[in-house]
Design a protein around this motif. Structure first.
Motif, PDB file in Angstrom:
ATOM      1  N   UNK A 171       2.500  27.860  92.561  1.00  0.00           N
ATOM      2  CA  UNK A 171       1.329  28.468  93.168  1.00  0.00           C
ATOM      3  C   UNK A 171       0.256  27.423  93.432  1.00  0.00           C
ATOM      4  N   UNK A 172      -0.211  27.408  94.650  1.00  0.00           N
ATOM      5  CA  UNK A 172      -1.222  26.426  95.045  1.00  0.00           C
ATOM      6  C   UNK A 172      -2.592  26.840  94.514  1.00  0.00           C
ATOM      7  N   UNK A 173      -3.207  25.968  93.715  1.00  0.00           N
ATOM      8  CA  UNK A 173      -4.531  26.232  93.162  1.00  0.00           C
ATOM      9  C   UNK A 173      -5.572  25.523  94.007  1.00  0.00           C
ATOM     10  N   UNK A 174      -6.604  26.232  94.358  1.00  0.00           N
ATOM     11  CA  UNK A 174      -7.652  25.661  95.195  1.00  0.00           C
ATOM     12  C   UNK A 174      -8.397  24.566  94.431  1.00  0.00           C
ATOM     13  N   UNK A 175      -8.547  23.387  95.034  1.00  0.00           N
ATOM     14  CA  UNK A 175      -9.279  22.307  94.359  1.00  0.00           C
ATOM     15  C   UNK A 175     -10.727  22.720  94.084  1.00  0.00           C
ATOM     16  N   UNK A 176     -11.263  22.252  92.972  1.00  0.00           N
ATOM     17  CA  UNK A 176     -12.649  22.557  92.619  1.00  0.00           C
ATOM     18  C   UNK A 176     -13.580  21.658  93.417  1.00  0.00           C
ATOM     19  N   UNK A 177     -14.481  22.274  94.158  1.00  0.00           N
ATOM     20  CA  UNK A 177     -15.428  21.530  94.978  1.00  0.00           C
ATOM     21  C   UNK A 177     -16.856  21.793  94.561  1.00  0.00           C
ATOM     22  N   UNK A 178     -17.787  21.271  95.319  1.00  0.00           N
ATOM     23  CA  UNK A 178     -19.209  21.383  94.988  1.00  0.00           C
ATOM     24  C   UNK A 178     -19.674  22.834  94.995  1.00  0.00           C
ATOM     25  N   UNK A 179     -19.072  23.661  95.853  1.00  0.00           N
ATOM     26  CA  UNK A 179     -19.461  25.071  95.921  1.00  0.00           C
ATOM     27  C   UNK A 179     -19.092  25.838  94.658  1.00  0.00           C
ATOM     28  N   UNK A 180     -18.165  25.290  93.876  1.00  0.00           N
ATOM     29  CA  UNK A 180     -17.740  25.967  92.649  1.00  0.00           C
ATOM     30  C   UNK A 180     -18.644  25.663  91.457  1.00  0.00           C
ATOM     31  N   UNK A 181     -19.569  24.739  91.584  1.00  0.00           N
ATOM     32  CA  UNK A 181     -20.520  24.408  90.523  1.00  0.00           C
ATOM     33  C   UNK A 181     -21.740  25.316  90.667  1.00  0.00           C
ATOM     34  N   UNK A 182     -22.066  26.058  89.617  1.00  0.00           N
ATOM     35  CA  UNK A 182     -23.209  26.977  89.639  1.00  0.00           C
ATOM     36  C   UNK A 182     -24.511  26.212  89.429  1.00  0.00           C
ATOM     37  N   UNK A 183     -25.449  26.372  90.355  1.00  0.00           N
ATOM     38  CA  UNK A 183     -26.778  25.770  90.220  1.00  0.00           C
ATOM     39  C   UNK A 183     -27.697  26.798  89.569  1.00  0.00           C
ATOM     40  N   UNK A 184     -28.223  26.462  88.404  1.00  0.00           N
ATOM     41  CA  UNK A 184     -29.060  27.402  87.644  1.00  0.00           C
ATOM     42  C   UNK A 184     -30.515  27.279  88.097  1.00  0.00           C
ATOM     43  N   UNK A 185     -31.074  28.410  88.487  1.00  0.00           N
ATOM     44  CA  UNK A 185     -32.483  28.447  88.900  1.00  0.00           C
ATOM     45  C   UNK A 185     -33.389  28.328  87.676  1.00  0.00           C
ATOM     46  N   UNK A 186     -34.333  27.379  87.704  1.00  0.00           N
ATOM     47  CA  UNK A 186     -35.202  27.114  86.553  1.00  0.00           C
ATOM     48  C   UNK A 186     -36.045  28.326  86.177  1.00  0.00           C
ATOM     49  N   UNK A 187     -36.557  29.038  87.169  1.00  0.00           N
ATOM     50  CA  UNK A 187     -37.416  30.195  86.891  1.00  0.00           C
ATOM     51  C   UNK A 187     -36.629  31.286  86.166  1.00  0.00           C
ATOM     52  N   UNK A 188     -35.436  31.569  86.655  1.00  0.00           N
ATOM     53  CA  UNK A 188     -34.602  32.586  86.001  1.00  0.00           C
ATOM     54  C   UNK A 188     -34.209  32.140  84.599  1.00  0.00           C
ATOM     55  N   UNK A 189     -33.941  30.846  84.444  1.00  0.00           N
ATOM     56  CA  UNK A 189     -33.557  30.321  83.132  1.00  0.00           C
ATOM     57  C   UNK A 189     -34.687  30.496  82.128  1.00  0.00           C
ATOM     58  N   UNK A 190     -35.910  30.165  82.543  1.00  0.00           N
ATOM     59  CA  UNK A 190     -37.059  30.313  81.632  1.00  0.00           C
ATOM     60  C   UNK A 190     -37.278  31.776  81.257  1.00  0.00           C
ATOM     61  N   UNK A 191     -37.132  32.673  82.210  1.00  0.00           N
ATOM     62  CA  UNK A 191     -37.296  34.097  81.928  1.00  0.00           C
ATOM     63  C   UNK A 191     -36.218  34.580  80.948  1.00  0.00           C
ATOM     64  N   UNK A 192     -34.997  34.096  81.138  1.00  0.00           N
ATOM     65  CA  UNK A 192     -33.901  34.493  80.263  1.00  0.00           C
ATOM     66  C   UNK A 192     -34.150  34.036  78.830  1.00  0.00           C
ATOM     67  N   UNK A 193     -34.584  32.785  78.689  1.00  0.00           N
ATOM     68  CA  UNK A 193     -34.839  32.249  77.344  1.00  0.00           C
ATOM     69  C   UNK A 193     -36.002  32.984  76.689  1.00  0.00           C
ATOM     70  N   UNK A 194     -37.054  33.266  77.450  1.00  0.00           N
ATOM     71  CA  UNK A 194     -38.212  33.972  76.904  1.00  0.00           C
ATOM     72  C   UNK A 194     -37.835  35.370  76.432  1.00  0.00           C
ATOM     73  N   UNK A 195     -37.087  36.097  77.269  1.00  0.00           N
ATOM     74  CA  UNK A 195     -36.708  37.468  76.918  1.00  0.00           C
ATOM     75  C   UNK A 195     -35.781  37.498  75.705  1.00  0.00           C
ATOM     76  N   UNK A 196     -34.812  36.586  75.684  1.00  0.00           N
ATOM     77  CA  UNK A 196     -33.873  36.553  74.563  1.00  0.00           C
ATOM     78  C   UNK A 196     -34.574  36.133  73.276  1.00  0.00           C
ATOM     79  N   UNK A 197     -35.431  35.132  73.370  1.00  0.00           N
ATOM     80  CA  UNK A 197     -36.120  34.618  72.182  1.00  0.00           C
ATOM     81  C   UNK A 197     -37.102  35.626  71.616  1.00  0.00           C
ATOM     82  N   UNK A 198     -37.738  36.398  72.489  1.00  0.00           N
ATOM     83  CA  UNK A 198     -38.705  37.384  72.001  1.00  0.00           C
ATOM     84  C   UNK A 198     -38.019  38.456  71.168  1.00  0.00           C
ATOM     85  N   UNK A 199     -36.850  38.925  71.625  1.00  0.00           N
ATOM     86  CA  UNK A 199     -36.109  39.908  70.834  1.00  0.00           C
ATOM     87  C   UNK A 199     -35.689  39.340  69.502  1.00  0.00           C
TER      88      UNK A 199
END
Length: 501
Positions: free
Chosen positions: A6-34
């Motif tokens: 079975x041919x597996x698609x090569x991993x390219x730049x589109x397969x790397x998830x770019x994490x948005x800083x604003x969403x990351x900060x909100x996630x850490x704040x919400x998780x840490x507060x709980x």
């Protein structure tokens, strides 16, 4: 019949998830507060245990009152595995964000209700029964809280910063503990010891409700984690029934296929949380009841230690991204084993500066564990079973840690030996050392079952290049192994008279 590869698609730049800083900060704040709210209750309960013992168990001796109050703290840990199994399965089926919103509601309401319970003098045996019910509700919700929050932060974090981002979760724990202890001291100082014993002890528990409302608002506004969303997208494309039915892996299958990760998880949780509860829950009672310091005096010392821990916590997480998680677990365990007795020699010296130094030693050792735990645990399991597996393993092992205050209080009372806590920590250090040696290194690697995650495009290119280089190195290693095996085969063939090439 010729097998088709079975041919597996090569991993390219589109397969790397770019994490948005604003969403990351909100996630850490919400998780840490709980998480902060969870430990706010632990902090308040630990620092008012002496008062609760007198209010809910008035007919017992002072020593038994303390043990009974701490036992009420420990018994809910028996419920946590049930909460972990329940919320873990739901978290793998419906997502992390929804479950974290539910757990913070249960946790804040049950904590608030503790402040409403009448004393033993007013309603008799129903007072400790209602206290136990409220604590059990807390235990059920907390069963899905910390593991869910750590998964939430880990799945939102870039691979190269997961240790630093995860360290803020236990930063929130310490902040909650400091806030809980500080509120107890502040209220006790303002209204006096007599009024505090009458009704002032209730006020800190009432603060849980507004904190819970804030935490619910922050968590409800968040989006689902990128890693879980990728998992959902895959199911929608290839297995729509799988999405509807949730994870098909039973705990028996998890224990069979992922037993090494389960054991590593259990060992790390025991080493971290026994030290945690020893220092931050049991020590205030130890200082006041066994060493005969005033309650406020002992609380102030612990608060100062915890404020110092706040500065060390993110540094440990950041360094673990550079040097790895395992070195901190190993070094922390060795340090705990070697310094437990010297630390308690300082704590029992009756000299304020030496007491502070002894507690500070234990605090720095604790930071070695808490700085890496939130980033290490979620990386041990794949996305589709991460919540179920981690919540189950975490809350089963937390049973041991949760009994720490009660067991140590009983051991000290029974043996009249003030060094029992040190011996207990040395046993735990051995568990931590074995765990650190055996656990896999997960720093700077993608989570199992998720694509690589980066902070920006440049980092994504670097990660992709490293990934390709790693594949190239693995191919070379395999080629060398094939060549070695071929040579071995040739030698064996040469030794056999009837086999020819």
């Amino acid at each position: 019949m010729k097998l088709r590869r079975k041919r597996i698609k090569p991993i390219g730049l589109d397969d790397v998830t770019i994490i948005d800083d604003t969403r990351l900060r909100k996630a850490i704040t919400a998780a840490s507060l709980g998480n902060a709210m969870e430990w706010f209750d632990f902090g308040v309960y630990g620092f008012v245990a002496y008062a609760l013992g007198k209010i809910f168990f008035p007919s017992a001796s002072p020593g038994i009152q303390m043990i009974a109050a701490l036992a009420t703290f420990s018994v809910p840990f028996l419920i946590r595995p049930l909460g972990g199994l329940f919320f873990g399965m739901l978290g793998d089926k419906y997502g992390r964000q929804k479950i974290l919103s539910i757990t913070i509601v249960i946790m804040s309401v049950s904590t608030f209700c503790i402040g409403l319970i009448p004393s033993y003098a007013a309603i008799g045996i129903w007072a400790p029964i209602l206290l136990l019910i409220a604590k059990m509700a807390q235990g059920f919700s907390v069963g899905g809280e910390y593991t869910g929050a750590s998964i939430f932060v880990a799945e939102y974090s870039p691979d190269r910063k997961r240790g630093f981002m995860g360290s803020w979760l236990d930063f929130g724990s310490i902040v909650g503990f400091v806030l809980g202890a500080g509120v107890v001291v502040l209220i006790s100082t303002i209204i006096g010891e007599e009024r505090f014993m009458e009704w002032g002890w209730r006020l800190p528990f009432f603060l849980a409700l507004p904190l819970g409302i804030i935490g619910l608002y922050l968590r409800h506004a968040l989006e689902e984690t990128p890693a879980f969303q990728q998992h959902v997208d895959k199911l929608e494309q290839g297995d729509r029934e799988g999405l509807q039915n949730g994870p098909k892996v039973s705990f028996k299958d998890i224990a069979t296929k992922h037993w090494k990760s389960l054991l590593s998880c259990i060992g790390l949780v025991i080493a971290t949380n026994v030290t945690y509860y020893m220092l931050l829950t049991y020590m205030p009672s130890y200082l006041s009841h066994n060493l005969h310091y005033s309650e406020d005096h002992g609380v102030l010392i612990i608060i100062a230690i915890m404020i110092g821990m706040l500065f060390i916590q993110p540094v440990m997480g950041m360094l673990s991204d550079r040097f790895g998680r395992r070195p901190f677990v190993i070094v922390g365990s060795i340090a705990l084993f070697c310094t437990a007795i010297p630390a308690f020699m300082l704590i029992t010296s009756n000299v304020l500066g030496l007491i502070f130094a002894g507690l500070l030693i234990l605090a720095v050792v604790l930071n070695c564990f808490t700085g890496v735990m939130a980033s290490s645990l979620p990386a041990m399991f794949p996305t589709n079973i991460r919540y179920s597996a981690l919540a189950s393993a975490f809350n089963i092992s937390i049973l041991v840690a949760g009994l720490t205050p009660t067991v140590i209080a009983w051991l000290v009372e029974a043996s009249n030996n003030l060094f029992m806590p040190a011996y207990y920590l040395m046993v735990v250090a051995v568990i931590g050392l074995i765990t650190g040696i055996c656990m896999k290194e997960t720093a700077n690697k993608p989570l199992i079952g998720a694509t690589p995650a980066a902070s920006d495009l440049d980092e994504a290119r670097e990660i992709l290049q490293e990934h390709h280089d790693n594949i190239g190195q693995k191919i070379e290693d395999i080629s060398e192994e094939i060549q070695r095996l071929q040579q071995k085969r040739t030698r064996l063939v040469d030794q056999h008279p009837d086999i020819k090439e």
